[in-house]
Design a protein around this motif. Structure first.
Motif, PDB file in Angstrom:
ATOM      1  N   VAL A 167      -8.380  10.446  -7.002  1.00 24.20           N
ATOM      2  CA  VAL A 167      -7.415   9.479  -6.457  1.00 24.20           C
ATOM      3  C   VAL A 167      -8.082   8.569  -5.431  1.00 24.20           C
ATOM      4  CG1 VAL A 167      -5.398  10.928  -6.939  1.00 24.20           C
ATOM      5  CG2 VAL A 167      -6.558  11.121  -4.711  1.00 24.20           C
ATOM      6  N   SER A 168      -9.114   9.082  -4.773  1.00 24.23           N
ATOM      7  CA  SER A 168      -9.874   8.251  -3.835  1.00 24.23           C
ATOM      8  C   SER A 168     -10.648   7.187  -4.594  1.00 24.23           C
ATOM      9  CB  SER A 168     -10.830   9.122  -3.019  1.00 24.23           C
ATOM     10  OG  SER A 168     -11.620   8.324  -2.162  1.00 24.23           O
ATOM     11  N   ASN A 173      -2.764   4.377  -3.755  1.00 21.86           N
ATOM     12  CA  ASN A 173      -1.915   4.490  -2.556  1.00 21.86           C
ATOM     13  C   ASN A 173      -0.805   5.525  -2.707  1.00 21.86           C
ATOM     14  OD1 ASN A 173      -3.142   2.547  -0.828  1.00 21.86           O
ATOM     15  ND2 ASN A 173      -2.294   0.923  -2.111  1.00 21.86           N
ATOM     16  N   ARG A 174      -0.359   5.722  -3.948  1.00 24.07           N
ATOM     17  CA  ARG A 174       0.745   6.663  -4.178  1.00 24.07           C
ATOM     18  C   ARG A 174       0.314   8.118  -3.951  1.00 24.07           C
ATOM     19  NH1 ARG A 174       2.396   4.236  -9.992  1.00 24.07           N
ATOM     20  NH2 ARG A 174       0.100   4.136 -10.039  1.00 24.07           N
ATOM     21  N   ALA A 175      -0.971   8.335  -3.756  1.00 25.00           N
ATOM     22  CA  ALA A 175      -1.480   9.693  -3.533  1.00 25.00           C
ATOM     23  C   ALA A 175      -1.449  10.096  -2.059  1.00 25.00           C
ATOM     24  CB  ALA A 175      -2.901   9.797  -4.064  1.00 25.00           C
ATOM     25  N   GLN A 176      -1.001   9.209  -1.195  1.00 25.78           N
ATOM     26  CA  GLN A 176      -1.027   9.507   0.239  1.00 25.78           C
ATOM     27  C   GLN A 176      -0.138  10.693   0.626  1.00 25.78           C
ATOM     28  OE1 GLN A 176      -0.877   6.246   3.077  1.00 25.78           O
ATOM     29  NE2 GLN A 176      -1.648   4.802   1.532  1.00 25.78           N
ATOM     30  N   LYS A 177       1.042  10.789   0.024  1.00 27.87           N
ATOM     31  CA  LYS A 177       1.957  11.896   0.363  1.00 27.87           C
ATOM     32  C   LYS A 177       1.386  13.261  -0.010  1.00 27.87           C
ATOM     33  CE  LYS A 177       6.402   9.528   0.601  1.00 27.87           C
ATOM     34  NZ  LYS A 177       7.786   9.447   0.061  1.00 27.87           N
ATOM     35  N   ALA A 196      -9.634  15.741   1.746  1.00 28.95           N
ATOM     36  CA  ALA A 196      -8.353  15.035   1.729  1.00 28.95           C
ATOM     37  C   ALA A 196      -8.277  14.014   2.872  1.00 28.95           C
ATOM     38  CB  ALA A 196      -7.205  16.030   1.824  1.00 28.95           C
ATOM     39  N   THR A 197      -8.774  14.406   4.041  1.00 27.02           N
ATOM     40  CA  THR A 197      -8.774  13.506   5.208  1.00 27.02           C
ATOM     41  C   THR A 197      -9.640  12.274   4.937  1.00 27.02           C
ATOM     42  OG1 THR A 197      -8.480  15.403   6.682  1.00 27.02           O
ATOM     43  CG2 THR A 197      -9.241  13.342   7.665  1.00 27.02           C
ATOM     44  N   ILE A 203      -8.522   5.388   1.078  1.00 25.41           N
ATOM     45  CA  ILE A 203      -7.395   4.739   0.409  1.00 25.41           C
ATOM     46  C   ILE A 203      -6.743   3.683   1.291  1.00 25.41           C
ATOM     47  CG2 ILE A 203      -5.027   5.160  -0.434  1.00 25.41           C
ATOM     48  CD1 ILE A 203      -6.060   7.823  -1.584  1.00 25.41           C
ATOM     49  N   LYS A 204      -6.664   3.953   2.569  1.00 26.91           N
ATOM     50  CA  LYS A 204      -6.013   3.024   3.490  1.00 26.91           C
ATOM     51  C   LYS A 204      -6.846   1.801   3.832  1.00 26.91           C
ATOM     52  CE  LYS A 204      -3.002   6.393   5.785  1.00 26.91           C
ATOM     53  NZ  LYS A 204      -2.689   7.102   7.054  1.00 26.91           N
TER      54      LYS A 204
END
Length: 205
Positions: A167-168, A173-177, A196-197, A203-204
């Motif tokens: 996802v990175s 962006n939808r993977a943030q949650k 994950a961090t 992503i941001k």
């Protein structure tokens, strides 16, 4: 000799008459003209006939080769799908590697099967290989959505890390949650949490 020639001319006088000679010449000329005019036409027709036959044979051969290739592709696809659904993890991996090596275009049926493997397979190596296979088509919306769904539910650390990197890579962006959930969970392994961090930051950006 002169008498003999004279007698010959008198005896054949009618043959030397101008009209008859002219008529004979015209007939010979007409016959010659027809032979010259019509022979190339006949030859041309024969040539066109042979060209048509050759073209038909070429089309037939091309069709046979296409059908043979099509039949082989269908058989290869059936074998690949059978491997993806096999009870043996080795066979499933074989199917995934075959897909990676041979498929350059999206195939809906195979992608749907790979998505099922991603969600339901119990072997971590098979899942990791499946993620790599799905990433061949990063613009496919179904693939992107299902990678996020898998990240929400996955509990095996190695597979979690692979999904996080996926996802990175996609800058999804939808993977943030689901990433926040992994970061905030007390049950998350430290190495998974650090991945994950890092993915959140990428992503941001």
């Amino acid at each position: 000799k002169d008498m003999q020639l004279k007698e010959f001319i008198q005896a054949n006088k009618s043959s030397f008459e101008e009209e008859k000679m002219s008529a004979n010449a015209d007939a010979n000329f007409e016959q010659l003209l027809k032979s010259k005019l019509y022979s190339p036409k006949k030859a041309k027709l024969k040539y066109l006939k042979y060209v048509s036959i050759a073209a038909c044979l070429a089309m037939l051969i091309a069709t046979l080769f296409w059908y043979q290739g099509y039949a082989e592709n269908i058989e290869d696809k059936r074998e690949l799908l059978a491997n993806l659904q096999d009870d043996s993890a080795g066979k499933r991996l074989e199917g995934i590697y075959k897909f990676n090596d041979e498929y350059k275009k999206e195939d809906t049926k195979i992608i749907n099967t790979l998505v099922k493997v991603l969600h339901k397979d119990t072997n971590a190596n098979v899942k990791i290989a499946t993620i790599d296979a799905l990433l061949k088509f990063p613009k496919n919306e179904k693939i992107r959505i299902n990678l996020i769904k898998a990240l929400e539910k996955e509990e095996t650390p190695l597979v979690q890390i692979k999904l996080i990197k996926a996802v990175s890579f996609l800058r999804e962006n939808r993977a943030q949650k689901p990433l926040e959930k992994i970061i905030n969970s007390k049950q998350t392994f430290p190495i998974v949490k650090s991945n994950a961090t890092l993915a959140m930051v990428e992503i941001k950006q």
